[in-house]
Design an enzyme around this catalytic site. Structure first.
Site, PDB file in Angstrom:
ATOM      1  N   ALA A  37      44.310  41.466  41.980  1.00 56.12           N
ATOM      2  CA  ALA A  37      45.477  41.528  42.865  1.00 56.12           C
ATOM      3  C   ALA A  37      46.733  41.961  42.105  1.00 56.12           C
ATOM      4  O   ALA A  37      47.452  42.877  42.522  1.00 56.12           O
ATOM      5  CB  ALA A  37      45.690  40.168  43.517  1.00 56.12           C
ATOM      6  N   ASP A 128      42.930  37.088  35.154  1.00 58.86           N
ATOM      7  CA  ASP A 128      42.697  35.822  35.844  1.00 58.86           C
ATOM      8  C   ASP A 128      42.184  34.775  34.857  1.00 58.86           C
ATOM      9  O   ASP A 128      41.661  33.755  35.247  1.00 58.86           O
ATOM     10  CB  ASP A 128      41.680  36.010  36.974  1.00 58.86           C
ATOM     11  CG  ASP A 128      40.348  36.545  36.459  1.00 58.86           C
ATOM     12  OD1 ASP A 128      40.227  36.766  35.242  1.00 58.86           O
ATOM     13  OD2 ASP A 128      39.435  36.732  37.274  1.00 58.86           O
ATOM     14  N   CYS A 186      41.067  31.329  40.841  1.00 53.30           N
ATOM     15  CA  CYS A 186      41.123  31.810  42.227  1.00 53.30           C
ATOM     16  C   CYS A 186      39.802  31.588  42.937  1.00 53.30           C
ATOM     17  O   CYS A 186      39.736  31.484  44.151  1.00 53.30           O
ATOM     18  CB  CYS A 186      41.443  33.291  42.273  1.00 53.30           C
ATOM     19  SG  CYS A 186      43.121  33.657  41.829  1.00 53.30           S
TER      20      CYS A 186
END
Ligand SMILES: [Zn+2]
Length: 339
Positions: A37, A128, A186
């Site tokens: 993202a 991440d 996430c």
């Protein structure tokens, strides 16, 4: 007016950039590490802004649950089974053919990061996981390349600029070498798209400011929560005993970090994370339950998801079954256990 100046006219009209700033952007090279993202937002901003060269590095393929927030990808990319770095390169080349765009499919680690960022003026963090950021931090301070940290999870996110010799580094702000054991990811607590969109946008703005040499470069840690509508700035000081600031690049030298070993004859890979500390199986199981099959006793936790089975031990060590692919095992560990 030439095509090039016309393309950037709205940007050169902006006094903070101007014609001279645009020339600096055109002569710059940025490396985006991680193209989820955050990375898709950052890469699209930088390519549209006319950064001369943009390298996009990612180790993953695109899955349907990525499309909710990873703005560069579409269903066709999934049907074509494209790695994220390649799909990003293809889409962005259609956006701006005057930028040199290079997608690199790689698991960034201590062995390859110096080669991957050679010649970069700036590194952007679209990751991440904590571990790779510690490699970025080491390589940044060692070679004097600024980097823009960013992270987003759930409805919140944070960002900070690390400018070697001027600001605190990433290790200054993290208490233990990898931030303290098992982290939320996430894949376990979810994320809503506005959180990474805002953080990625802030990172892009800082990237442009750093590359044009603006005086308004952010020196705080910024933390936002889009659900609560909160934006906070924190002044961060350099840690006097920070090893990285003193020129000790422990992660590049592989003194810390996750290590994987293919277990011969067992068709399994062991992942060792020396900084994980004591793992709470109860807490870990609660995070993993919504996404796969979990069972545990006091000795080990078994987790099955997407045809993979992992066994996690109280010290953070994991065995990933039915594979000899160390990069895959490290990826699954980062995704579900968090490092
Ligand atoms: Zn430091």
């Amino acid at each position: 007016m030439s095509v090039i100046t016309d393309r950037y006219s709205r940007q050169t009209l902006f006094p903070g950039i101007g014609e001279e700033g645009q020339r600096k952007l055109g002569n710059s090279c940025a490396v985006v590490i991680g193209c989820g993202a955050l990375g898709t937002i950052i890469a699209t901003s930088l390519v549209r802004a006319g950064i001369g060269k943009v390298k996009i590095i990612d180790r993953d393929f695109i899955e349907y649950h990525n499309l909710q927030r990873q703005v560069l990808f579409d269903e066709e990319d999934i049907r074509a089974q494209l790695p994220k770095a390649i799909a990003a390169e293809r889409h962005l080349k259609r956006v701006n053919s005057s930028v040199e765009i290079e997608g690199v499919v790689a698991d960034v680690n201590y062995a390859n990061i110096e080669r991957l960022v050679a010649g970069a003026d700036l590194i952007l963090d679209g990751l991440d996981n904590f571990e790779t950021r510690l490699f970025i931090n080491d390589v940044s301070l060692k070679h004097g390349i600024p980097w823009v940290y960013g992270g987003a999870i759930s409805s919140s996110g944070m960002t900070m600029n690390i400018i070697p010799g001027e600001t605190p580094c990433f290790r200054c702000v993290s208490a233990s070498p990898t931030g303290g054991g098992i982290a939320l990811t996430c894949d376990t607590v979810g994320v809503i798209s506005p959180a990474p969109f805002i953080i990625g946008s802030l990172q892009s703005a800082e990237a442009i400011k750093i590359l044009v040499g603006a005086e308004t470069i952010n020196r705080d840690l910024i933390i936002i929560d889009v659900w609560e509508g909160k934006f906070s700035h924190f002044k961060i000081g350099r840690r006097a005993d920070c090893p990285t600031c003193q020129g000790k690049y422990d992660f590049l030298e592989a003194r810390f970090g996750t290590k994987t070993t293919s277990l011969c004859g067992q068709n399994a890979v062991q992942v060792v994370n020396p900084e994980a500390g004591e793992v709470s199986f109860q807490r870990l199981a609660a995070h993993l339950k919504p996404i796969g099959e979990v069972s545990y006793n006091e000795f080990m936790l078994r987790f099955r998801v997407d045809n993979h089975e992992m066994v996690i031990f109280p010290d953070g060590r994991a065995i990933v079954k039915d594979t000899n692919d160390e990069a895959l095992a490290r990826g699954l560990y980062a995704k579900y256990i968090g490092v």
